[in-house]
Design an enzyme around this catalytic site. Structure first.
Site, PDB file in Angstrom:
ATOM      1  CB  SER A   1     -22.877 -45.690  45.340  1.00 49.63           C
ATOM      2  OG  SER A   1     -22.173 -46.209  44.261  1.00 49.63           O
TER       3      SER A   1
ATOM      4  CG  ASP B   1     -27.235 -44.131  38.769  1.00 47.01           C
ATOM      5  OD1 ASP B   1     -26.280 -44.512  38.056  1.00 47.01           O
ATOM      6  OD2 ASP B   1     -27.249 -44.288  40.012  1.00 47.01           O
TER       7      ASP B   1
ATOM      8  CG  HIS C   1     -24.140 -43.021  40.947  1.00 47.34           C
ATOM      9  ND1 HIS C   1     -24.892 -44.129  41.273  1.00 47.34           N
ATOM     10  CD2 HIS C   1     -22.979 -43.144  41.627  1.00 47.34           C
ATOM     11  CE1 HIS C   1     -24.207 -44.885  42.115  1.00 47.34           C
ATOM     12  NE2 HIS C   1     -23.043 -44.309  42.349  1.00 47.34           N
TER      13      HIS C   1
END
Ligand SMILES: *[C@@H]1O[C@H](CO)[C@@H](O)[C@H](O)[C@H]1NC(C)=O
Ligand SMILES: *[C@@H]1O[C@H](CO)[C@@H](O)[C@H](O)[C@H]1NC(C)=O
Ligand SMILES: *[C@@H]1O[C@H](CO)[C@@H](O)[C@H](O)[C@H]1NC(C)=O
Ligand SMILES: *[C@@H]1O[C@H](CO)[C@@H](O)[C@H](O)[C@H]1NC(C)=O
Ligand SMILES: *[C@@H]1O[C@H](CO)[C@@H](O)[C@H](O)[C@H]1NC(C)=O
Length: 412
Positions: free
Chosen positions: A193, A357, A391
């Site tokens: 991320s 995502d 994610h």
């Protein structure tokens, strides 16, 4: 020629002595770089005031503040917000803690702080709070040792790279030390991320000779290369953090005080001026009128923090190391936020979804493709699809885990 011979003789050796042949294959040491919210933080208090009589003003030592679910309970949420938030000084263009609060990351160099979001072992029963745990477990079963050959590089994720210079010094030392401790073997960096643009910023400032010496490859998981629409919700209404039921208006001052939230807003390199990001009854907001966006919600510090952070990695200068770019897709992801009449910014908006995502929009996840042809090292792109590639789920996705094992054992 020499390497071929060496491989042949070690193969012979393991056949003759019946030892596991895998022990002779390469194992690159690993450094893990977490994302926004992915590092455990501890706080020590010595405050003269607090927002509520229930809030403690002092602690004798550092105690867990993130992630600590007990801190997010409704009756003490105000205490959490006051302790965890940052304040912005528009003159120095830097942030600081609430006076009397000292916050630091815990366990730098170990993996504990990035394996689970919450240090409380009870919450480890809930797999939703496991973070790099799956990848670390896979590595340990290959013979890796926590804190030796697989190491965490947690950071104060409230801040953007412009305020992480001490972290970058520590990160460089950690990588060099990990290389040395592991028989001068290059490291594989695995980021998740926001850890990806943070590590890119770091690599962009390292000499090529340093990268060639220490970095085997950069595995990017769910990289936020061009920002995402979701942080706009943290700025406007506040975000309920998904599974956790929190009062968004109450937690908003903390969420919007983080320069990292501004850093992760949609980039003008990825969203066109015609793409509406936030639609209110009164006005449409795009990458072109962020100033109005912040002025209209009476949060002008937010605009300054965006100005401080928007160009830190916006050029997406290639990292100049081999890249394995991995991300999810096919999960509905906020593409536009919609506020009704007189609802901006205090009501939770509805949204129009687009591909991504679940957190990061697909156009941003695909940002690594902009390096194709711009660096002499390979950029290998692999997209996964569906809810397993969401994610956070991407960190436990079996295909991703297999891929990571292949990278660290030199099979990819
Ligand atoms: C707490 O802060 C006060 C000033 O507000 C200072 O005098 C005192 O030494 C501090 N105590 C500790 C334990 O740091
Ligand atoms: C360290 O590397 C050297 C040279 O590459 C090799 O000969 C040696 O076996 C390695 N030692 C260990 C413990 O892996
Ligand atoms: C916002 O954009 C939409 C779509 O282009 C348009 O229909 C609407 O009138 C705009 N709203 C305002 C307040 O300008
Ligand atoms: C912003 O502040 C002005 C002046 O204090 C006030 O009239 C307005 O309602 C505020 N807007 C929001 C969205 O809070
Ligand atoms: C990806 O997953 C979504 C949701 O599960 C599905 O609707 C879509 O068809 C999938 N796309 C591909 C290319 O597999």
């Amino acid at each position: 020629m020499a390497t071929v011979k060496l491989k042949a003789s070690s193969l012979l050796l393991c056949v003759l002595s019946f030892v596991a042949c895998s022990s002779t294959s390469v194992r690159y040491p690993v450094v893990l770089i977490p994302g926004d919210g992915g590092s455990q933080l501890v706080a020590k208090l010595n405050k003269t005031s607090s927002p509520h009589y229930l809030c403690r003003k002092s602690t004798s030592d550092y105690e867990s503040i993130w992630l600590n679910l007990e801190e997010l309970l409704p009756e003490v949420l105000d205490c959490f917000v006051d302790n965890m938030r940052l304040w912005y000084n528009p003159k120095t263009r830097k942030t600081f803690n609430t006076p009397g609060v000292d916050i630091k990351v815990s366990g730098f160099g170990g993996t504990e702080s990035v394996e689970f979001l919450d240090p409380n072992p009870v919450s480890h029963l809930s797999s939703s709070l496991a973070y790099f745990y799956y990848i670390v477990s896979d590595l340990v079963s290959l013979g890796y040792v926590r804190g030796q050959s697989v190491r965490g590089a947690p950071f104060d994720f409230r801040k953007a790279p412009n305020e992480l210079s001490d972290y970058f010094i520590d990160l460089q030392k950690l990588i060099e030390e990990t290389y040395q401790k592991n028989n001068n073997t290059k490291i594989v960096a695995i980021a998740h991320s926001m850890g990806n643009p943070v590590f890119l910023y770091f690599l962009n400032r390292q000499p090529q000779s340093w990268k060639n010496k220490f970095i085997q490859s950069f595995v990017t998981l769910a990289g936020v290369w061009g920002g995402a629409v979701k942080p706009l919700r943290l700025m406007a209404s506040g975000d309920n953090l998904g599974v956790i039921i929190v009062n968004t208006i109450k937690i908003r001052p903390q969420q919007r005080s983080m320069p990292s939230t501004a850093f992760l807003m949609p980039s003008a390199q990825f969203w066109a001026p015609s793409d509406i990001l936030v639609r209110t009854f009164e006005k449409n907001y795009t990458v072109k009128n962020y100033k109005e966006f912040f002025t209209d919600m009476n949060f002008t510090d937010g605009y300054d923090m965006r100005a401080d952070t928007e160009n830190l990695v916006s050029s997406l200068t290639p990292p100049q190391v081999p890249v394995h770019c991995i991300h999810g897709s096919g999960v509905p992801t906020p593409g536009m936020l919609i506020f009704g009449k007189n609802q901006f910014p205090d009501s939770y908006p509805s949204q129009v979804d687009e591909d991504g995502d679940g957190t990061v929009n697909i156009r941003s996840l695909l940002g690594c493709l902009r390096w194709l042809g711009r660096q002499k090292y390979p950029v290998i792109h692999t997209a996964f699809n569906g809810s397993d590639s969401e994610h956070m789920s991407i960190l436990s996705n079996s295909g991703v885990r297999k891929y990571v094992v292949d990278v660290v054992t030199g099979k990819r």
